[in-house]
Write an enzyme that holds these catalytic residues in place. Structure first.
Site, short mmCIF file in Angstrom:
data_model
loop_
_atom_site.label_atom_id
_atom_site.label_comp_id
_atom_site.label_asym_id
_atom_site.label_seq_id
_atom_site.Cartn_x
_atom_site.Cartn_y
_atom_site.Cartn_z
CB SER A 6 -0.90 0.02 1.24
OG SER A 6 -0.12 0.14 2.42
CE LYS A 7 -2.23 6.50 -2.62
NZ LYS A 7 -3.06 7.72 -2.61
NE ARG A 8 0.01 0.01 6.18
CZ ARG A 8 0.64 -1.01 6.77
NH1 ARG A 8 1.83 -0.81 7.31
NH2 ARG A 8 0.10 -2.21 6.82
#
Length: 467
Positions: free
Chosen positions: A238-240
């Site tokens: 994911s983006k994180r």
């Protein structure tokens, strides 16, 4: 038969790490086998597809250097072709109209879920469509009711799926527009795609697409399903974790070759080798060497690779990419030393090009103030005389070369009976505004006569103003 691979993103967002790896593996396979690589934009989702996303995909492919031989093709330009194939399947009896309402299908799904059955269409309209007034039908593919589909997957090995597990999927919506599984089949057929390399989230689509291809009498391409990329914590990327736009890596100062090298090692290996040129990637790449299990994204490894590429790539190549970052920071590279020479002296010190541009700012722009700690430590009252003498000796130079400048600094330290650092460090702070820079001779040579002398005058005045 000419090998043909394709990268077929949906323009509903940016080009992310997973998509870029799929594009790279497809590109490498076609290049290794002397084939052709196709870019196809699957933009049939009219509600979510945007031109901005199309531009982001094209920009990402260009920055990575994954040039395509055919395309970009847009599915929205091929609707008439899809309609013709849908009609062909209807005429053959391999497709049929379905008038079931959304409410009926939702009720069926809920009943199946309650009975712990796999949700699937029950084939109500398969033999005797119940025409309903005012209901625009969808078109469903008549999937074979017996037998099995064998996917000879080049990564995962044989995957066998019983046709009884597959329901009759929709190939045309009620407005006549084609669905993904229909359009992708027609495109692969028409474009002569021989190898479909894509993420393993498409495995469920593959037997359905193979059955449609068989109904159309088309050759079946070979399939290779790539395992997922996970975050370091084992969760879906994911983006994180860093699942951001490929162009964000450019913005953060990564070289495209470093990102490609990192991506090729996400799920593929060649012995213990870590760093590959593009030519080596093409030479060594084999789908049989792709890992079956998921890969973990490691930002620290990518940063390490980027540093290796900054240090070891042709300085002129690094300088071309650095120039963009200089502009992003409001720096005109013509206002200072040649960027190639700058890269040569800074490459060991910087892991990203953003870092290189940031720490090189003083070569091109005057700074507003000195680093407080550096000035406090190195600008003593006696430093004004040291810097004045350096200014005077530098002023008389006809040959502004690093070796000559370095010798003046060494000689002055000996004359004054000072440790070399007591001369070089005040000089460094005076001309750079900070106590950290490349070796002082290189720094002065790159900075040039005019900036060096002007900054020495400014530093002398600054020190005197403190006392």
């Amino acid at each position: 038969m000419t090998t043909k691979t394709r990268f077929a993103p949906s323009p509903t967002g940016y080009l992310h790490i997973g998509g870029a790896r799929t594009a790279l593996f497809s590109w490498l396979y076609s290049r290794k086998h002397g084939g052709r690589f196709i870019l196809r934009i699957e933009d049939t989702d009219l509600e979510r597809s945007t031109q901005e996303s199309v531009n982001a995909i094209l920009e990402g492919m260009t920055w990575l250097g994954l040039e395509y031989d055919e395309g970009p093709f847009y599915q929205t330009h091929r609707f008439e072709r899809y309609k013709a194939v849908i009609q062909q399947l209807l005429d053959q009896g391999d497709a049929y109209y379905c008038y079931c309402s959304k409410e009926e299908l939702e009720q069926l799904r809920n009943e199946q879920m309650a009975n712990k059955e796999k949700p699937r269409y029950n084939g109500k309209c398969r033999e005797t469509p119940g025409v309903s007034e005012g209901v625009m039908p969808v078109v469903r593919f008549r999937n074979p009711s017996d037998g099995e589909v064998v996917i000879r997957d080049l990564v995962k090995g044989d995957i066998v799926v019983s046709n009884k597990e597959l329901d009759d999927l929709i190939i045309a919506r009620s407005d006549g527009s084609p669905t993904y599984n229909l359009s992708v089949v027609v495109d692969d057929m028409d474009m002569g795609v021989t190898h479909v390399i894509r993420g393993d989230d498409h495995i469920n689509n593959t037997p359905r697409q193979m059955n449609i291809l068989k109904a159309l009498g088309a050759p079946i391409p070979e399939y290779a399903h790539l395992p997922m990329i996970l975050g370091a914590d084992g969760a879906r990327l994911s983006k994180r974790h860093g699942a951001v736009s490929v162009m964000q890596y450019r913005d953060e100062g990564y070289l495209p070759e470093a990102l490609l090298n990192y991506l090729v090692r996400l799920g593929w290996s060649h012995g213990d080798q870590e760093i590959f040129s593009l030519d080596e990637m093409i030479e060594y790449f084999e789908l049989k060497d792709v890992n079956v299990s998921a890969s973990s994204f490691n930002p620290e490894k990518l940063l390490w690779l980027n540093h290796q590429y900054i240090m070891n790539s042709d300085p002129a190549h690094v300088a071309r990419h650095l120039s963009w970052h200089m502009g992003e920071q409001g720096i005109d590279p013509t206002d200072g030393p040649d960027l190639v020479e700058l890269v040569k002296v800074q490459k060991e010190r910087c892991k990203t090009l953003v870092e290189m541009a940031t720490i090189s700012r003083y070569f091109y722009k005057d700074f507003d103030e000195y680093d407080e700690k550096a000035a406090k430590k190195n600008f003593k009252s006696e430093s004004a005389d040291v810097l004045q003498q350096l200014h005077d000796q530098f002023s008389g130079l006809d040959n502004w070369q690093g070796e000559v400048l370095h010798q003046i600094v060494v000689n002055l330290a000996e004359t004054l009976g000072l440790n070399l650092g007591k001369v070089a460090q005040p000089l460094r702070v005076a001309v750079c505004g900070t106590s950290v820079s490349p070796p002082i001779d290189m720094t002065l040579a790159l900075l040039g006569r005019e900036k060096t002398l002007a900054r020495l005058v400014r530093a002398v005045d600054f020190i005197k103003s403190l006392n």
